[in-house]
Design a protein around this motif. Structure first.
Motif, short mmCIF file in Angstrom:
data_model
loop_
_atom_site.label_atom_id
_atom_site.label_comp_id
_atom_site.label_asym_id
_atom_site.label_seq_id
_atom_site.Cartn_x
_atom_site.Cartn_y
_atom_site.Cartn_z
N TYR A 2 0.85 -1.19 0.00
CA TYR A 2 0.00 0.00 0.00
C TYR A 2 0.88 1.23 0.00
O TYR A 2 1.89 1.27 0.70
CB TYR A 2 -0.91 0.03 1.23
CG TYR A 2 -1.76 -1.21 1.37
CD1 TYR A 2 -2.83 -1.44 0.53
CD2 TYR A 2 -1.49 -2.15 2.36
CE1 TYR A 2 -3.61 -2.57 0.66
CE2 TYR A 2 -2.27 -3.29 2.49
CZ TYR A 2 -3.33 -3.50 1.65
OH TYR A 2 -4.10 -4.62 1.78
N GLN A 3 0.51 2.25 -0.75
CA GLN A 3 1.30 3.46 -0.81
C GLN A 3 0.43 4.68 -0.53
O GLN A 3 -0.76 4.68 -0.85
CB GLN A 3 1.94 3.61 -2.19
CG GLN A 3 2.95 2.53 -2.52
CD GLN A 3 3.53 2.71 -3.90
OE1 GLN A 3 3.17 3.62 -4.63
NE2 GLN A 3 4.45 1.83 -4.25
N VAL A 4 1.05 5.70 0.03
CA VAL A 4 0.36 6.95 0.30
C VAL A 4 -0.09 7.56 -1.03
O VAL A 4 0.64 7.56 -2.01
CB VAL A 4 1.29 7.92 1.06
CG1 VAL A 4 0.66 9.29 1.20
CG2 VAL A 4 1.66 7.35 2.41
N GLU A 6 -2.72 6.42 -2.84
CA GLU A 6 -3.55 5.49 -3.61
C GLU A 6 -5.02 5.63 -3.21
O GLU A 6 -5.33 5.92 -2.05
CB GLU A 6 -3.12 4.04 -3.36
CG GLU A 6 -1.83 3.67 -4.01
CD GLU A 6 -1.49 2.20 -3.81
OE1 GLU A 6 -0.81 1.67 -4.68
OE2 GLU A 6 -1.88 1.61 -2.79
N LYS A 22 -8.76 7.67 0.13
CA LYS A 22 -7.38 7.96 -0.25
C LYS A 22 -6.51 7.64 0.96
O LYS A 22 -6.80 8.07 2.08
CB LYS A 22 -7.24 9.44 -0.62
CG LYS A 22 -5.84 9.82 -1.04
CD LYS A 22 -5.78 11.28 -1.44
CE LYS A 22 -4.39 11.66 -1.89
NZ LYS A 22 -4.31 13.06 -2.29
N ARG A 25 -1.72 7.90 5.33
CA ARG A 25 -0.60 7.44 6.17
C ARG A 25 -0.60 5.92 6.19
O ARG A 25 -1.66 5.30 6.27
CB ARG A 25 -0.79 7.97 7.58
CG ARG A 25 0.31 7.57 8.54
CD ARG A 25 0.04 8.17 9.93
NE ARG A 25 1.05 7.80 10.88
CZ ARG A 25 0.99 6.69 11.62
NH1 ARG A 25 -0.02 5.86 11.52
NH2 ARG A 25 1.96 6.43 12.47
N VAL A 26 0.60 5.32 6.13
CA VAL A 26 0.76 3.87 6.16
C VAL A 26 1.71 3.51 7.29
O VAL A 26 2.70 4.19 7.52
CB VAL A 26 1.33 3.36 4.82
CG1 VAL A 26 1.55 1.86 4.86
CG2 VAL A 26 0.43 3.73 3.67
N ARG A 45 -3.98 -1.58 11.05
CA ARG A 45 -3.64 -2.29 9.81
C ARG A 45 -4.50 -3.54 9.63
O ARG A 45 -4.98 -3.81 8.53
CB ARG A 45 -2.16 -2.68 9.82
CG ARG A 45 -1.74 -3.49 8.61
CD ARG A 45 -0.27 -3.82 8.63
NE ARG A 45 0.54 -2.71 8.20
CZ ARG A 45 0.89 -2.49 6.93
NH1 ARG A 45 0.48 -3.30 5.99
NH2 ARG A 45 1.62 -1.45 6.62
N LYS A 55 -7.99 -1.86 -5.21
CA LYS A 55 -7.35 -0.59 -5.55
C LYS A 55 -8.03 -0.04 -6.79
O LYS A 55 -8.44 -0.77 -7.66
CB LYS A 55 -5.87 -0.79 -5.87
CG LYS A 55 -5.01 -1.13 -4.70
CD LYS A 55 -3.56 -1.25 -5.10
CE LYS A 55 -2.71 -1.69 -3.95
NZ LYS A 55 -1.29 -1.81 -4.33
#
Length: 56
Positions: A2-4, A6, A22, A25-26, A45, A55
């Protein structure tokens, strides 16, 4: 994985009726922001991965 930044779709809808979020923060906790109303929520998480749908 997972990316900030996405955009993801979750199984449960936000009270505003939209289920696209959206990632802001991960980490051990995720901060996700509703793309419709702008409200942000912090969730663990484990709960995020359980309620994750796809996604976009």
């Amino acid at each position: 994985m997972y990316q900030v930044g996405e955009i993801v779709e979750m199984k449960k809808k936000h009270p505003c009726g939209y289920n696209r979020w959206k990632i802001v923060r991960v980490g051990m906790d995720f901060r996700i922001k509703c793309t419709y109303c702008g409200r942000s929520v912090m969730i663990p998480r484990k709960k995020f991965e359980k309620n994750f749908k796809k996604k976009l």
